[in-house]
Scaffold this motif. Structure first.
Motif, PDB file in Angstrom:
ATOM      1  N   PRO A 135     -12.589   6.576 -12.552  1.00 18.19           N
ATOM      2  CA  PRO A 135     -11.347   6.436 -12.350  1.00 18.19           C
ATOM      3  C   PRO A 135     -10.316   7.133 -11.361  1.00 18.19           C
ATOM      4  O   PRO A 135     -10.615   8.411 -11.736  1.00 18.19           O
ATOM      5  N   VAL A 136     -10.329   6.713 -10.694  1.00 18.34           N
ATOM      6  CA  VAL A 136      -9.150   7.175  -9.332  1.00 18.34           C
ATOM      7  C   VAL A 136      -7.572   6.598 -10.024  1.00 18.34           C
ATOM      8  O   VAL A 136      -6.701   5.067  -9.938  1.00 18.34           O
ATOM      9  N   VAL A 137      -6.614   7.618 -10.267  1.00 18.24           N
ATOM     10  CA  VAL A 137      -5.163   7.608 -10.581  1.00 18.24           C
ATOM     11  C   VAL A 137      -4.406   7.988  -8.820  1.00 18.24           C
ATOM     12  O   VAL A 137      -5.307   8.728  -8.482  1.00 18.24           O
ATOM     13  N   ALA A 138      -3.477   7.453  -7.859  1.00 21.93           N
ATOM     14  CA  ALA A 138      -2.591   8.579  -6.342  1.00 21.93           C
ATOM     15  C   ALA A 138      -1.100   7.965  -6.653  1.00 21.93           C
ATOM     16  O   ALA A 138      -0.551   7.379  -7.398  1.00 21.93           O
ATOM     17  N   THR A 139      -0.936   9.637  -6.879  1.00 24.46           N
ATOM     18  CA  THR A 139       0.944   9.632  -6.969  1.00 24.46           C
ATOM     19  C   THR A 139       1.208   9.355  -4.892  1.00 24.46           C
ATOM     20  O   THR A 139       0.604   9.876  -4.413  1.00 24.46           O
ATOM     21  N   LEU A 140       2.198   8.314  -4.912  1.00 27.38           N
ATOM     22  CA  LEU A 140       2.970   7.841  -3.938  1.00 27.38           C
ATOM     23  C   LEU A 140       4.498   8.385  -4.020  1.00 27.38           C
ATOM     24  O   LEU A 140       5.333   8.273  -3.788  1.00 27.38           O
ATOM     25  N   HIS A 141       3.714  10.044  -2.783  1.00 27.45           N
ATOM     26  CA  HIS A 141       4.938  10.724  -2.600  1.00 27.45           C
ATOM     27  C   HIS A 141       6.097  10.094  -1.674  1.00 27.45           C
ATOM     28  O   HIS A 141       7.095  10.901  -2.368  1.00 27.45           O
ATOM     29  N   ASN A 142       5.384   9.199  -0.807  1.00 31.65           N
ATOM     30  CA  ASN A 142       6.364   8.925  -0.163  1.00 31.65           C
ATOM     31  C   ASN A 142       6.208   7.287   0.239  1.00 31.65           C
ATOM     32  O   ASN A 142       5.287   6.456  -0.677  1.00 31.65           O
ATOM     33  N   TYR A 143       5.975   6.470   1.667  1.00 32.86           N
ATOM     34  CA  TYR A 143       5.576   5.064   1.918  1.00 32.86           C
ATOM     35  C   TYR A 143       4.796   4.655   2.542  1.00 32.86           C
ATOM     36  O   TYR A 143       4.525   3.902   3.451  1.00 32.86           O
ATOM     37  N   THR A 144       3.151   5.905   2.643  1.00 40.18           N
ATOM     38  CA  THR A 144       2.001   6.469   3.748  1.00 40.18           C
ATOM     39  C   THR A 144       1.050   4.416   3.032  1.00 40.18           C
ATOM     40  O   THR A 144       0.670   3.841   4.308  1.00 40.18           O
ATOM     41  N   GLN A 145       1.942   3.900   2.160  1.00 37.23           N
ATOM     42  CA  GLN A 145       1.133   2.677   2.290  1.00 37.23           C
ATOM     43  C   GLN A 145       1.321   1.348   2.707  1.00 37.23           C
ATOM     44  O   GLN A 145       0.979   0.483   2.700  1.00 37.23           O
ATOM     45  N   ILE A 146       2.575   1.842   3.572  1.00 41.00           N
ATOM     46  CA  ILE A 146       3.501   1.125   3.805  1.00 41.00           C
ATOM     47  C   ILE A 146       3.622   0.852   5.242  1.00 41.00           C
ATOM     48  O   ILE A 146       4.231   0.082   5.957  1.00 41.00           O
ATOM     49  N   CYS A 147       3.971   2.152   5.413  1.00 36.06           N
ATOM     50  CA  CYS A 147       4.375   2.809   7.271  1.00 36.06           C
ATOM     51  C   CYS A 147       3.444   3.872   7.387  1.00 36.06           C
ATOM     52  O   CYS A 147       3.282   5.223   6.343  1.00 36.06           O
ATOM     53  N   PRO A 148       2.700   4.030   8.647  1.00 31.19           N
ATOM     54  CA  PRO A 148       2.726   4.694   8.853  1.00 31.19           C
ATOM     55  C   PRO A 148       3.166   6.781   8.896  1.00 31.19           C
ATOM     56  O   PRO A 148       2.064   6.818   8.780  1.00 31.19           O
ATOM     57  N   THR A 149       4.075   6.596   8.770  1.00 27.06           N
ATOM     58  CA  THR A 149       5.024   8.444   8.772  1.00 27.06           C
ATOM     59  C   THR A 149       5.520   8.401   7.643  1.00 27.06           C
ATOM     60  O   THR A 149       5.884   8.814   7.118  1.00 27.06           O
ATOM     61  N   GLY A 150       4.879   7.406   7.067  1.00 26.89           N
ATOM     62  CA  GLY A 150       5.220   7.285   5.350  1.00 26.89           C
ATOM     63  C   GLY A 150       6.896   7.925   5.123  1.00 26.89           C
ATOM     64  O   GLY A 150       7.691   7.870   3.746  1.00 26.89           O
TER      65      GLY A 150
END
Length: 406
Positions: free
Chosen positions: A106-121
């Motif tokens: 199983p994988v969890v991922a912390t989203l420290h920024n917005y790189t899932q929707i914006c290239p620079t985050g």
């Protein structure tokens, strides 16, 4: 619990809050008796690479099969219960998720920024909020040279976002959003709400607290436009023109605007440019502050400095949007100002310094809020609960898949 943390460290010349969070969470897990390992790459290593390897780095940003294979070997050796992914740029790539899927971990991922929707985050361009790439192909990021002001350098991160969206959503059981404000934006962008849970960053006990001294107002962080540095300079000049606050402004950090900040601070009694400070020096600077100021013009996903100030019993003046407004209860644990408004920022700084008794009350309330929401006990409970939920969810999906095949 056996946990393997996966992270690409940022360059040491530009210290990152993400690196700090990774180290603190690892220490927290280990102190609690969990078997927590680290699989990492370091951006500092790029400088010592051969020319051919340096040229290959951008090409491997979307898919680095060598990193995937190395992680697969580590998974086979350690057999973790869960993998916790933080940053994969630029030396790991989302290909590491394939190794986890193949191993059934199983994988969890912390989203420290917005790189899932914006290239620079950052969802920020040319001094303003930007959502040009949200929900579509990130062509605008290349056209505007969003990464380091270069169209060519922006290509790998744009490709990375375009080709790996599905890989992230299919491979990750839980995404940890570090604020409710961040989660709201990501859900509105089309990400699956069921995968997104709020898990605030925690901050360890600092070991040093404000003892009544208030020697300065402190900006601690990256010296960039989106962090509101120019806005702060304008607000401080307004205050100086009206006689000042009686306390100097200390700016500690490095970044693209450091030369501009150094020139601005030169030969002034009311401003001190400290430059890059080590963690112990940062804690000391916070503990001697009347207030920490975080005037970010972009939508911060958390605001680690705010919570570090709270831990030291120091109130903060923050921009009243995004996660910052979530962290600071205006008039109770700190003050907020109108985002992007220098006059509002100046007035908030004046108010938080003008009444020492109220300032102490704000700091005391900030410390109490830290203990309840952001201390080690809450941090460990939230982290382990997130892991257990991801493991259970992955188990249910695996069982359902086997049943369906029958």
């Amino acid at each position: 619990m056996r946990v393997l943390v996966v992270h690409n460290r940022y360059r040491s010349a530009q210290p990152s809050g993400e690196d700090r969070v990774v180290d603190q969470e690892l220490a927290l897990l280990r102190e609690a008796g969990h078997d927590a390992g680290l699989f990492e790459r370091r951006s500092d290593d790029i400088a010592s690479m051969s020319l051919s390897r340096k040229v290959a780095v951008p090409l491997r940003v979307p898919r680095n099969t060598a990193a995937r294979d190395d992680l697969a070997a580590r998974l086979a050796a350690q057999r973790p219960d869960v993998v916790h992914v933080h940053n994969t740029f630029p030396l790991l790539s989302p290909a590491v998720l394939d190794a986890c899927t193949a191993a059934g971990v199983p994988v969890v991922a912390t989203l420290h920024n917005y790189t899932q929707i914006c290239p620079t985050g950052t969802l920020f361009r040319d001094g303003a909020e930007c959502r040009s790439c949200v929900g579509g192909l990130p062509v605008a990021a290349v056209r505007h040279g969003c990464y380091r002001g270069s169209r060519l350098a922006s290509v790998p991160i744009a490709v990375n976002l375009a080709v790996n969206r599905r890989r992230w959503s299919d491979s990750v059981a839980r995404f940890f959003c570090i604020s409710a404000a961040q989660r709201e934006i990501l859900v509105a962008s089309g990400m699956d709400a069921d995968q997104l849970v709020v898990k605030h960053n925690f901050v360890p006990e600092p070991g040093v607290h404000r003892d009544g001294r208030s020697e300065h107002v402190l900006f601690l962080g990256r010296l960039t436009e989106e962090k509101g540095v120019r806005l702060l300079m304008t607000a401080w000049d307004r205050l100086a023109a009206d006689g000042g606050l009686g306390l100097p402004l200390v700016l500690a950090g490095t970044g693209p605007l450091q030369d501009e900040v150094a020139r601005w601070a030169r030969d002034r009694d009311d401003v001190r440019y400290h430059g890059l400070a080590d963690p112990a020096a940062c804690r000391d600077l916070l503990a001697r502050s009347a207030a920490a100021v975080v005037p970010s013009t972009w939508l911060e996903t958390f605001g680690l400095v705010v919570v570090e100030a709270m831990a030291a019993g120091v109130p903060a003046v923050v921009a009243g949007h995004g996660s910052l407004a979530e962290l600071v209860d205006d008039g109770v644990t700190g003050l907020t100002h109108r985002p992007g408004d220098a006059a509002s920022l100046a007035e908030s700084l004046r108010r938080i310094v003008a009444d020492p008794e109220h300032n102490r009350a704000l700091g005391k309330a900030a410390r109490a809020d830290y203990e309840q929401r952001f201390g080690p006990r809450a941090g460990l409970a939230n982290l382990v609960a997130g892991y257990r939920a991801a493991i259970a969810d992955t188990g249910r999906r695996t069982t359902a898949a086997v049943t369906n095949r029958r």
